[in-house]
Design an enzyme around this catalytic site. Structure first.
Site, PDB file in Angstrom:
ATOM      1  N   SER A  24       0.824  -1.209   0.000  1.00  0.00           N
ATOM      2  CA  SER A  24       0.000   0.000   0.000  1.00  0.00           C
ATOM      3  C   SER A  24       0.862   1.265   0.000  1.00  0.00           C
ATOM      4  CB  SER A  24      -0.933   0.011   1.214  1.00  0.00           C
ATOM      5  OG  SER A  24      -0.196  -0.128   2.412  1.00  0.00           O
ATOM      6  N   THR A 156     -40.568  25.460 -10.804  1.00  0.00           N
ATOM      7  CA  THR A 156     -40.777  24.059 -10.434  1.00  0.00           C
ATOM      8  C   THR A 156     -40.900  23.334 -11.770  1.00  0.00           C
ATOM      9  OG1 THR A 156     -43.178  24.284 -10.379  1.00  0.00           O
ATOM     10  CG2 THR A 156     -42.028  24.637  -8.297  1.00  0.00           C
ATOM     11  N   HIS A 157     -40.427  22.109 -11.819  1.00  0.00           N
ATOM     12  CA  HIS A 157     -40.394  21.348 -13.080  1.00  0.00           C
ATOM     13  C   HIS A 157     -39.627  22.098 -14.176  1.00  0.00           C
ATOM     14  CE1 HIS A 157     -43.806  19.063 -11.282  1.00  0.00           C
ATOM     15  NE2 HIS A 157     -44.164  20.268 -10.867  1.00  0.00           N
ATOM     16  N   SER A 278     -13.585  27.263 -27.202  1.00  0.00           N
ATOM     17  CA  SER A 278     -13.620  26.136 -28.120  1.00  0.00           C
ATOM     18  C   SER A 278     -12.524  26.323 -29.153  1.00  0.00           C
ATOM     19  CB  SER A 278     -14.985  26.079 -28.816  1.00  0.00           C
ATOM     20  OG  SER A 278     -14.870  25.367 -30.040  1.00  0.00           O
ATOM     21  N   LYS A 284     -17.535  30.629 -28.594  1.00  0.00           N
ATOM     22  CA  LYS A 284     -17.886  29.831 -27.427  1.00  0.00           C
ATOM     23  C   LYS A 284     -17.179  30.263 -26.160  1.00  0.00           C
ATOM     24  CE  LYS A 284     -19.620  25.847 -27.729  1.00  0.00           C
ATOM     25  NZ  LYS A 284     -20.860  25.390 -27.152  1.00  0.00           N
ATOM     26  N   GLU A 291     -19.402  22.036 -15.258  1.00  0.00           N
ATOM     27  CA  GLU A 291     -19.673  20.681 -15.760  1.00  0.00           C
ATOM     28  C   GLU A 291     -18.815  19.637 -15.032  1.00  0.00           C
ATOM     29  OE1 GLU A 291     -20.160  20.840 -20.346  1.00  0.00           O
ATOM     30  OE2 GLU A 291     -19.094  22.644 -19.760  1.00  0.00           O
TER      31      GLU A 291
HETATM   32  N1  ARG Z   1      -1.150  -1.361   5.243  1.00  0.00           N
HETATM   33  C1  ARG Z   1      -2.136  -1.850   6.170  1.00  0.00           C
HETATM   34  C2  ARG Z   1      -3.465  -1.142   5.915  1.00  0.00           C
HETATM   35  O1  ARG Z   1      -3.472  -0.184   5.248  1.00  0.00           O
HETATM   36  C3  ARG Z   1      -1.679  -1.626   7.554  1.00  0.00           C
HETATM   37  C4  ARG Z   1      -2.250  -2.555   8.565  1.00  0.00           C
HETATM   38  C5  ARG Z   1      -1.703  -3.916   8.367  1.00  0.00           C
HETATM   39  N2  ARG Z   1      -2.082  -4.774   9.434  1.00  0.00           N
HETATM   40  C6  ARG Z   1      -1.983  -6.078   9.295  1.00  0.00           C
HETATM   41  N3  ARG Z   1      -2.344  -6.807  10.294  1.00  0.00           N
HETATM   42  N4  ARG Z   1      -1.553  -6.647   8.208  1.00  0.00           N
HETATM   43  O2  ARG Z   1      -4.501  -1.565   6.382  1.00  0.00           O
END
Ligand code: ARG
Length: 459
Positions: A24, A156-157, A278, A284, A291
């Protein structure tokens, strides 16, 4: 080689695919500052409780500051093999200070660590959203104040209904964003309990002081149940829920700006700074910011639904599924902040076209209700009969291609003989809006008192 953090019982290291799906660090490095703040609070507490020595705590403190400055300066080398921000920081700490680094994780787990880091991150985001909402509300108040008595059609509408004031329309959004603000503030209060010290899930046998770490990190108190503390992601969902509703409000205002800035409406002129051109059609001027804001509700609501789906089937307590909480929240938070800032800019810069608004306000038989109300008051007619009489007059005006005030008294009397000249006084849009003085109504006097109330609230 096996993992230096948990590899004791492993003979072989992970497959490359295992490493890729598990890591992660690519996104949770955004929580580096929170991770280091949590670790500093934890180390100081461990020393105070006599669990580690003061000199180890001091080495950890200084080492963590070095790690933080390396991350801030961009010189830190993030490693996928080390999975996440928690292990990246700790591994680097070990390189810098050696043995005391290994004592930091006493009485703690990555489960309470990640819950703490993420809560701190979401809490910062709630505060940033709070500020952005206040700025947007102030921009709307300024528009409302400038045009408190400008007349425009109310719909409304998307069909002309009754005349309203520009100020009143702006203030409707102040109410919406004001509720968003209170949702953000409620969520902050509710989430402000510290998971730190829940450890893996059951608490710890070390004599830790959870009140001390909670206080150091600005939490109101420690979370009361260690299982809940590591399993809870309500705080992120409440943020996403509040963000979704806020994005929906932003989207409705965007939709109005898109319609209002069209050549057919000309209710507003957006500034050059918040418009685009544009490449082929020289005339434009496109409301792209509006948007894009209108579209962002999709990804923010998607994040909300996505995290709900991640959480809904998880048995207590932590499961690795929960690592999928962060990217969605980061994306929703970034886009909400961008949308709020863009909307504030557009609202600040836009010009309400008083003349076009007034011309539109008077068209579409917008004072028909005033005419019916007049029949009730002046002729003591039941409202249903008055509605019918007025309907006939509208049909007459429509067939002649004129507006209600353009009918003559004789025309009026051909539908109902008791109608008098006095009726024309209620057919102007100015009189119509000025008469709507009921609390919360569109009369400029009401609008001005609502503006004053909001200025008090924000002061
Ligand atoms: N990278 C993990 C998360 O974002 C951290 C916690 C990991 N804990 C574990 N018991 N593997 O959740």
């Amino acid at each position: 080689t096996s993992n230096q953090m948990w590899g004791g019982r492993f003979a072989a290291g992970p497959d490359a695919i295992m490493e890729a799906i598990n890591a992660s660090i690519g996104f949770d490095q955004r929580m580096a500052a929170q991770d280091i703040a949590g670790s500093r609070a934890h180390a100081a507490m461990l020393a105070k409780a006599g669990i580690i020595t003061d000199s180890d705590a001091e080495a950890i403190r200084e080492g963590l500051l070095t790690v933080l400055s390396e991350i801030d300066s961009g010189s830190f080398n993030f490693s996928t093999a080390l999975e996440d921000i928690h292990m990246n920081v700790e591994a680097r700490l070990k390189e810098i200070i050696g043995e005391p680094a290994g004592r930091l994780h006493t009485g703690r787990s990555r489960n309470d660590q990640v819950a703490t880091d993420f809560k701190l991150w979401v809490r910062d985001q709630l505060d940033a959203t709070d500020g952005a909402l206040v700025a947007l509300i102030k921009a709307l108040l300024a528009q409302a104040e400038q045009g408190a008595d400008w007349v425009m059609p109310g719909f409304t509408h998307l069909q002309t209904a009754q005349p309203v004031t520009w100020g009143h329309h702006m203030m409707a959004y102040v109410e919406m964003f004001g509720r968003d603000l209170s949702r953000i503030r409620d969520a902050r209060k509710r989430m402000n309990e510290s998971p730190l010290g829940a450890a893996a899930l059951a608490g710890t046998s070390f004599p830790i002081d959870r009140d001390m770490t909670a206080e150091a990190l600005g939490f109101d108190r420690p979370a009361a149940n260690s299982l809940d503390a590591v399993a809870d992601r309500d705080f992120a969902l409440e943020f996403l829920g509040a963000a979704s509703i806020c994005a929906m409000h932003l989207s409705r205002l965007s939709e109005e700006l898109v319609i209002w800035s069209s050549a057919q409406f000309r209710f507003v002129t957006l500034s050059d700074r918040f418009s685009t051109g544009s490449s082929i059609m020289p005339q434009k001027k496109n409301p792209d910011a509006a948007e894009l804001i209108r579209a962002k509700v999709g990804r923010i609501f998607g994040a909300n639904t996505g995290l709900m789906m991640v959480m809904k089937g998880l048995p207590l307590t932590y499961s690795k599924d929960m690592q999928e909480d962060k990217e969605q929240v980061f994306d929703a938070a970034d886009n909400l902040m961008l949308a709020l800032a863009a909307m504030e800019g557009m609202v600040k810069d836009m010009t309400g076209n008083r003349e076009s608004l007034a011309a539109a306000a008077g068209s579409g038989f917008s004072t028909a209700t005033d005419l019916a109300d007049w029949c009730v008051r002046a002729l003591n007619m039941p409202f249903r009969d008055a509605h019918h009489v007025t309907g006939s007059l509208v049909a007459m005006a429509e067939s002649r291609g004129c507006d209600l005030p353009d009918l003559s008294l004789e025309d009026m009397q051909s539908v109902h003989c008791d109608i008098t000249d006095d009726v024309f006084s209620v057919l102007t849009v100015e009189n119509s809006v000025a008469s709507r003085t009921s609390y919360g109504g569109t009369a400029p006097s009401q609008v001005r008192s609502q503006i004053a109330r909001w200025k008090d609230i924000l002061a």
